[in-house]
Design an enzyme around this catalytic site. Structure first.
Site, PDB file in Angstrom:
ATOM      1  N   GLU A  95     -12.110  -8.338  -0.768  1.00 49.57           N
ATOM      2  CA  GLU A  95     -12.873  -7.118  -0.518  1.00 49.57           C
ATOM      3  C   GLU A  95     -12.781  -6.159  -1.695  1.00 49.57           C
ATOM      4  OE1 GLU A  95     -12.892  -7.134   4.310  1.00 49.57           O
ATOM      5  OE2 GLU A  95     -11.374  -5.893   3.355  1.00 49.57           O
ATOM      6  N   CYS A 109     -12.885   0.271  -5.992  1.00 50.65           N
ATOM      7  CA  CYS A 109     -11.530  -0.134  -5.649  1.00 50.65           C
ATOM      8  C   CYS A 109     -11.470  -1.659  -5.728  1.00 50.65           C
ATOM      9  CB  CYS A 109     -11.235   0.375  -4.239  1.00 50.65           C
ATOM     10  SG  CYS A 109      -9.548   0.121  -3.755  1.00 50.65           S
ATOM     11  N   CYS A 116      -1.370  -9.746   0.443  1.00 52.62           N
ATOM     12  CA  CYS A 116      -0.276  -9.158  -0.343  1.00 52.62           C
ATOM     13  C   CYS A 116       1.030  -9.600   0.290  1.00 52.62           C
ATOM     14  CB  CYS A 116      -0.367  -7.635  -0.348  1.00 52.62           C
ATOM     15  SG  CYS A 116       0.946  -6.869  -1.345  1.00 52.62           S
ATOM     16  N   CYS A 120       4.416  -3.723   3.089  1.00 53.55           N
ATOM     17  CA  CYS A 120       4.749  -2.308   3.331  1.00 53.55           C
ATOM     18  C   CYS A 120       4.402  -1.968   4.784  1.00 53.55           C
ATOM     19  CB  CYS A 120       3.962  -1.402   2.389  1.00 53.55           C
ATOM     20  SG  CYS A 120       4.343  -1.720   0.658  1.00 53.55           S
ATOM     21  N   CYS A 123       0.731  -0.620   5.742  1.00 54.56           N
ATOM     22  CA  CYS A 123      -0.453  -1.177   5.078  1.00 54.56           C
ATOM     23  C   CYS A 123      -0.953  -2.420   5.801  1.00 54.56           C
ATOM     24  CB  CYS A 123      -0.108  -1.514   3.630  1.00 54.56           C
ATOM     25  SG  CYS A 123      -1.455  -2.315   2.738  1.00 54.56           S
ATOM     26  N   CYS A 337      -8.033   3.364   2.173  1.00 54.00           N
ATOM     27  CA  CYS A 337      -6.764   2.875   1.627  1.00 54.00           C
ATOM     28  C   CYS A 337      -5.954   2.151   2.688  1.00 54.00           C
ATOM     29  CB  CYS A 337      -5.900   4.043   1.170  1.00 54.00           C
ATOM     30  SG  CYS A 337      -6.556   4.903  -0.206  1.00 54.00           S
TER      31      CYS A 337
HETATM   32  N1  SAH Z   1      -0.264  -2.916  -4.065  1.00 50.22           N
HETATM   33  C1  SAH Z   1      -0.640  -1.815  -4.873  1.00 50.22           C
HETATM   34  C2  SAH Z   1      -2.117  -1.637  -4.924  1.00 50.22           C
HETATM   35  C3  SAH Z   1      -2.759  -1.349  -3.583  1.00 50.22           C
HETATM   36  S1  SAH Z   1      -3.015   0.334  -3.571  1.00 50.22           S
HETATM   37  C4  SAH Z   1       0.072  -0.572  -4.408  1.00 50.22           C
HETATM   38  O1  SAH Z   1       0.609  -0.581  -3.316  1.00 50.22           O
HETATM   39  O2  SAH Z   1       0.074   0.381  -5.175  1.00 50.22           O
HETATM   40  C5  SAH Z   1      -3.092   0.746  -1.959  1.00 50.22           C
HETATM   41  C6  SAH Z   1      -2.712   2.227  -1.837  1.00 50.22           C
HETATM   42  O3  SAH Z   1      -3.004   2.628  -0.528  1.00 50.22           O
HETATM   43  C7  SAH Z   1      -1.227   2.441  -2.072  1.00 50.22           C
HETATM   44  O4  SAH Z   1      -1.009   3.637  -2.766  1.00 50.22           O
HETATM   45  C8  SAH Z   1      -0.677   2.554  -0.660  1.00 50.22           C
HETATM   46  O5  SAH Z   1       0.461   3.378  -0.653  1.00 50.22           O
HETATM   47  C9  SAH Z   1      -1.860   3.152   0.078  1.00 50.22           C
HETATM   48  N2  SAH Z   1      -1.925   2.755   1.486  1.00 50.22           N
HETATM   49  C10 SAH Z   1      -1.579   1.559   2.010  1.00 50.22           C
HETATM   50  N3  SAH Z   1      -1.784   1.565   3.341  1.00 50.22           N
HETATM   51  C11 SAH Z   1      -2.289   2.788   3.642  1.00 50.22           C
HETATM   52  C12 SAH Z   1      -2.741   3.392   4.860  1.00 50.22           C
HETATM   53  N4  SAH Z   1      -2.736   2.726   6.006  1.00 50.22           N
HETATM   54  N5  SAH Z   1      -3.194   4.653   4.800  1.00 50.22           N
HETATM   55  C13 SAH Z   1      -3.254   5.319   3.630  1.00 50.22           C
HETATM   56  N6  SAH Z   1      -2.866   4.788   2.452  1.00 50.22           N
HETATM   57  C14 SAH Z   1      -2.382   3.539   2.460  1.00 50.22           C
HETATM   58 FE1  SF4 Z   2       0.834  -4.646  -0.780  1.00 50.00          FE
HETATM   59 FE2  SF4 Z   2      -0.259  -2.771   0.744  1.00 50.00          FE
HETATM   60 FE3  SF4 Z   2       2.261  -2.490  -0.094  1.00 50.00          FE
HETATM   61 FE4  SF4 Z   2       0.240  -2.263  -1.862  1.00 50.00          FE
HETATM   62  S1  SF4 Z   2       0.646  -0.899  -0.114  1.00 50.00           S
HETATM   63  S2  SF4 Z   2       2.146  -3.405  -2.097  1.00 50.00           S
HETATM   64  S3  SF4 Z   2      -1.206  -3.741  -1.009  1.00 50.00           S
HETATM   65  S4  SF4 Z   2       1.509  -4.098   1.274  1.00 50.00           S
END
Ligand code: SAH
Ligand code: SF4
Length: 347
Positions: A95, A109, A116, A120, A123, A337
């Site tokens: 995506e 984006c 991944c 986290c 996420c 995000c």
């Molecule tokens: N893996 C990398 C790139 C993905 S960026 C990273 O984590 O930086 C995705 C961004 O969205 C990250 O800054 C993460 O902290 C944020 N994010 C992930 N899940 C989210 C959510 N449910 N709501 C808002 N931001 C989120």
């Molecule tokens: Fe992976 Fe989501 Fe964590 Fe970024 S925020 S490292 S995409 S699990």
């Protein structure tokens, strides 16, 4: 994917020259091919009519194609955010999202992996696990197909904030950035590409050495203890090592590192967290981007109120910290995000 890539969008001009010479043609044919794919946005080999038909047939017969992705699904949100579902040749869906900016331009984006592995807690991509790294062709194709498919949406900035952890796929991400910055192609300036990482320390070092682009770090907690709870990767690369690597990251004058901070009500948004955050970042040229948590099906955190987000911003601003709020776009189509999850072909 091991071995020679069959997707021509992932090859630099010198590599395309070698390829065309191997097929018995002059080197300039390789440079033409690069320009047709990257600058003129040719969608297929048939569309590269400046090349002799015999060469195009030769390339197709050997299994080469212009791109590694095809557009399989388009969703447009009520705020005009577009989510593209792009199919790989092995049937995965990647995506990529086009986000309207106040200036009228779009930010894209970009995804770097299918899924991944870092899991986290907040996420959705992380909840689904990792399938594989994307190739350089599959990364640049997200942008090339968006430009060709949506000419009315001028994409000016690219952010690697889609699916995946770019710095666990450094080889292909670095190559994609070189392709996108090449002067015969898109010629993107370093300030228009941002790589966002969850804090992969060796990857940060390599990125700084190998390409010139902006860096964003998903911090999300101001202490090692809380960060390790929310982001398991922090056990492997603790906060003090991460901050030391960031202090060594090459930063030209006036450039800043961005710290992303997803606001999770009752978890990381108290005045004490703001104070710890200011202290942690006091010796680094940076800005903080606050992202109100976007809920997704099955998530265990709540969406913060606008007032609580503003309050946290004010606590940072009162200490002269440069901070902004990222009001997410496209949440009605799960394009905001942390909401990207299309790992299998559901088109
Ligand atoms: N893996 C990398 C790139 C993905 S960026 C990273 O984590 O930086 C995705 C961004 O969205 C990250 O800054 C993460 O902290 C944020 N994010 C992930 N899940 C989210 C959510 N449910 N709501 C808002 N931001 C989120
Ligand atoms: Fe992976 Fe989501 Fe964590 Fe970024 S925020 S490292 S995409 S699990």
């Amino acid at each position: 994917m091991a071995g020679e890539t069959k997707h021509l969008s992932g090859l630099l001009p010198a590599e395309l020259e070698d390829l065309t010479v191997r097929l018995g043609e002059k080197p300039y044919r390789g440079r033409q091919l690069f320009e047709q794919i990257h600058a003129r946005l040719a969608t297929s080999l048939d569309d590269v009519s400046v090349l002799p038909a015999a060469l195009r047939q030769h390339l197709s017969a050997q299994g080469f194609s212009a791109h590694g992705l095809t557009i399989s699904k388009i969703q447009e949100s009520s705020d005009t955010t577009v989510k593209m579902g792009l199919s790989t040749s092995d049937g995965l869906v990647v995506e990529s999202v086009l986000i309207p900016m106040e200036t009228g331009a779009f930010t894209q984006c970009m995804s770097s992996q299918a899924g991944c592995a870092l899991g986290c807690a907040f996420c959705m991509t992380g909840m689904l696990g990792w399938t594989r790294n994307l190739t350089a062709a599959e990364i640049v194709d997200q942008h090339l197909l968006a430009l060709a498919g949506f000419p009315e949406r001028p994409v000016k900035n690219l952010v690697f904030m889609g699916m995946g952890e770019p710095l666990l796929n450094v080889d292909e991400v670095v190559k994609a950035i070189r392709l996108l910055q090449h002067e015969r192609g898109r010629n993107l300036s370093p300030r228009r590409i941002t790589v966002s990482t969850a804090g992969i320390v060796p990857g940060i070092r390599r990125l700084g050495q190998e390409v010139d682009c902006l860096l964003a770090v998903s911090l999300n907690a101001p202490t090692q203890e809380l960060r390790a709870e929310l982001m398991p990767v922090s056990r492997r690369y603790p906060l003090d090592e991460l901050m030391a690597a960031l202090k060594g990251f090459p930063l030209p004058p006036r450039r800043r590192i961005t710290f992303e901070y997803v606001l999770l009500p009752g978890v990381n948004d108290s005045p004490a967290h703001a104070r710890d955050l200011v202290r942690l970042l006091s010796h680094i040229r940076c800005k903080v981007n606050l992202i109100p948590f976007n809920p997704f099906p099955g998530s265990r955190f709540a969406r913060p109120s606008d007032e609580s987000v503003d309050r946290f911003l004010e606590l940072l601003a009162a200490k002269q910290m440069v901070a902004t709020i990222r009001r997410s776009r496209g949440s009605d189509i799960l394009a905001a995000c942390g909401q990207l999850a299309g790992t299998k072909d559901d088109a």
